[in-house]
Enzyme design. Structure first.
Site, PDB file in Angstrom:
ATOM      1  CG  ASP A 252      -2.005  -0.985   1.216  1.00 25.71           C
ATOM      2  OD1 ASP A 252      -2.048  -1.809   0.281  1.00 25.71           O
ATOM      3  OD2 ASP A 252      -2.832  -0.975   2.150  1.00 25.71           O
ATOM      4  CG  ASP A 253       0.402   3.734   2.512  1.00 23.49           C
ATOM      5  OD1 ASP A 253      -0.788   3.450   2.275  1.00 23.49           O
ATOM      6  OD2 ASP A 253       0.862   3.880   3.665  1.00 23.49           O
TER       7      ASP A 253
ATOM      8  CG  HIS B 289      -4.400   2.631  -0.399  1.00 22.92           C
ATOM      9  ND1 HIS B 289      -5.225   1.813   0.349  1.00 22.92           N
ATOM     10  CD2 HIS B 289      -3.435   3.064   0.473  1.00 22.92           C
ATOM     11  CE1 HIS B 289      -4.787   1.758   1.593  1.00 22.92           C
ATOM     12  NE2 HIS B 289      -3.715   2.522   1.696  1.00 22.92           N
TER      13      HIS B 289
ATOM     14  CG  HIS C 196      -3.452   6.695   3.339  1.00 24.92           C
ATOM     15  ND1 HIS C 196      -3.726   6.585   4.693  1.00 24.92           N
ATOM     16  CD2 HIS C 196      -3.030   5.469   2.952  1.00 24.92           C
ATOM     17  CE1 HIS C 196      -3.466   5.356   5.107  1.00 24.92           C
ATOM     18  NE2 HIS C 196      -3.051   4.652   4.054  1.00 24.92           N
TER      19      HIS C 196
ATOM     20  CE1 TYR D   9      -4.584   5.693   8.535  1.00 24.95           C
ATOM     21  CE2 TYR D   9      -6.458   6.520   7.296  1.00 24.95           C
ATOM     22  CZ  TYR D   9      -5.189   6.696   7.805  1.00 24.95           C
ATOM     23  OH  TYR D   9      -4.517   7.871   7.579  1.00 24.95           O
TER      24      TYR D   9
ATOM     25  CG  HIS E  70       2.449  -0.072   4.185  1.00 20.32           C
ATOM     26  ND1 HIS E  70       2.200  -1.032   5.145  1.00 20.32           N
ATOM     27  CD2 HIS E  70       1.316   0.662   4.066  1.00 20.32           C
ATOM     28  CE1 HIS E  70       0.964  -0.869   5.609  1.00 20.32           C
ATOM     29  NE2 HIS E  70       0.411   0.147   4.970  1.00 20.32           N
TER      30      HIS E  70
END
Length: 252
Positions: free
Chosen positions: A47-48, A98, A102, A139, A196
Site C-alpha cells: 500500500d501507499d 487506495h 489516503h 486503515y 507497504h
C-alpha cells in the site's frame, strides 16, 4: 474518454499487445475479500505508493507477482512516478486504488468519497488507459456508504488482509519477518498479506528474507486477482490508450 464492452476491450488490448493476463468476464456484484481462496497461494500486497521502493520490491519478487494499492498524493504525487507505475503494470503486477490522499473514507460524506476515488481513477486512466476495479481502504476502514459508492463507481472488490507486517506502524524488520515466518509455517493455507512499498526495510530486508522462504515452503506468490481462482477477474476497465503528460497532470 469512452467506455468499451469487455469483449471489445479485450480484442483491442490483444491487438495492441498490451494484455498482461488473460481476463475473465467480470462478475456481477461487489465483494469484500478477507483472504485468498486458492490453496498454496500467498498474495503479498503493498500500500501507499508510488514512492521510491516499488522497483526494489518488484526486483525481489522476480517472476512472482504482487499487488500494489496506489494513492494519488500520499508519500509522493503519482504524476511524479509515471514511469514507476507503468513499469509495475508492464511487469504484470496488479494495481488497485487506495484513494487519492489516503483518507479515512468513513469520515467523509458521499461527495468526499467520490472525489477521493475519482481523482485516483483519473490518474490511472491518464497513465495506463485503465480504470481500477480493485480497492483497498486506508486503515481497513469502510462502512455501508463506502461500499455503496464503490459499487456505484463500478468497483468489483474491496480487499482486506489476513496478516499485517506492521511496517507502516514502525515495527522492526525482524517483527515483519516473524509475521511472514508464521505464514510460511502455515503452508498450504492461503494468505493475503499487508505491507507497504513506501518502507525501505520492507524492500531491502523483509522481502529478501521472506520471498525465498515462502517459495521454498511451496507457496506461489501471486496477485490478488489470481489468488481468488475462479472468483477473480481482470482488475481493470479499459478506457483508452495511455495519455501524454502535460501541465494538467499535477497533484496541486
Amino acid at each position: 474518454m469512452f467506455s468499451l464492452s469487455f469483449t471489445t476491450a479485450f480484442a483491442l488490448l490483444a491487438s495492441l499487445g498490451s494484455i498482461v493476463a488473460s481476463p475473465t468476464p467480470r462478475q456481477n456484484g461487489f465483494q469484500v475479500i478477507n483472504n485468498c481462496q486458492v490453496s498454496g497461494d500467498v498474495a503479498l500486497t503493498f500500500d501507499d505508493g508510488p514512492f521510491a521502493y516499488e522497483g526494489d520490491v518488484a526486483s525481489v519478487l522476480g517472476n512472482q507477482k504482487g499487488t500494489f494499492f496506489l494513492n494519488g498524493n500520499n508519500y509522493e504525487c503519482i504524476y511524479n512516478q509515471i514511469d514507476q507505475v507503468r513499469a509495475l503494470h508492464a511487469a504484470q503486477h496488479t494495481l488497485g486504488s487506495h484513494t487519492w490522499s489516503h483518507a479515512d473514507l468513513t469520515k467523509l460524506d458521499e461527495a468526499g468519497i467520490n472525489e477521493e476515488l475519482r481523482k485516483v481513477e483519473e490518474a490511472f486512466i491518464r497513465i495506463l488507459g485503465l480504470k481500477p476495479l480493485y480497492f483497498r481502504p486506508p486503515y481497513g476502514s469502510y462502512n455501508d456508504l463506502v461500499l455503496k459508492v464503490l459499487a456505484q463507481r463500478g468497483y468489483k472488490k474491496l480487499f482486506l488482509w489476513t496478516e499485517d507486517t506492521g511496517d507502516a506502524n514502525g515495527e522492526s524488520a525482524g517483527y515483519s519477518q516473524g509475521v511472514l515466518d508464521g505464514v510460511i509455517g502455515d503452508y498450504p493455507n492461503p494468505h493475503l498479506v499487508l505491507s507497504h512499498s513506501t518502507i525501505q526495510s520492507t524492500a531491502t530486508q523483509v522481502l529478501p528474507y521472506a520471498v525465498p522462504r515462502l517459495e521454498g515452503a511451496g507457496y506461489r506468490l501471486v496477485s490478488v486477482d489470481t489468488c481468488l481462482g475462479g472468483n477473480g477477474e481482470w482488475p481493470y476497465e479499459y478506457i483508452g490508450e495511455p495519455g501524454t503528460p502535460d501541465g494538467s497532470w499535477t497533484c496541486y
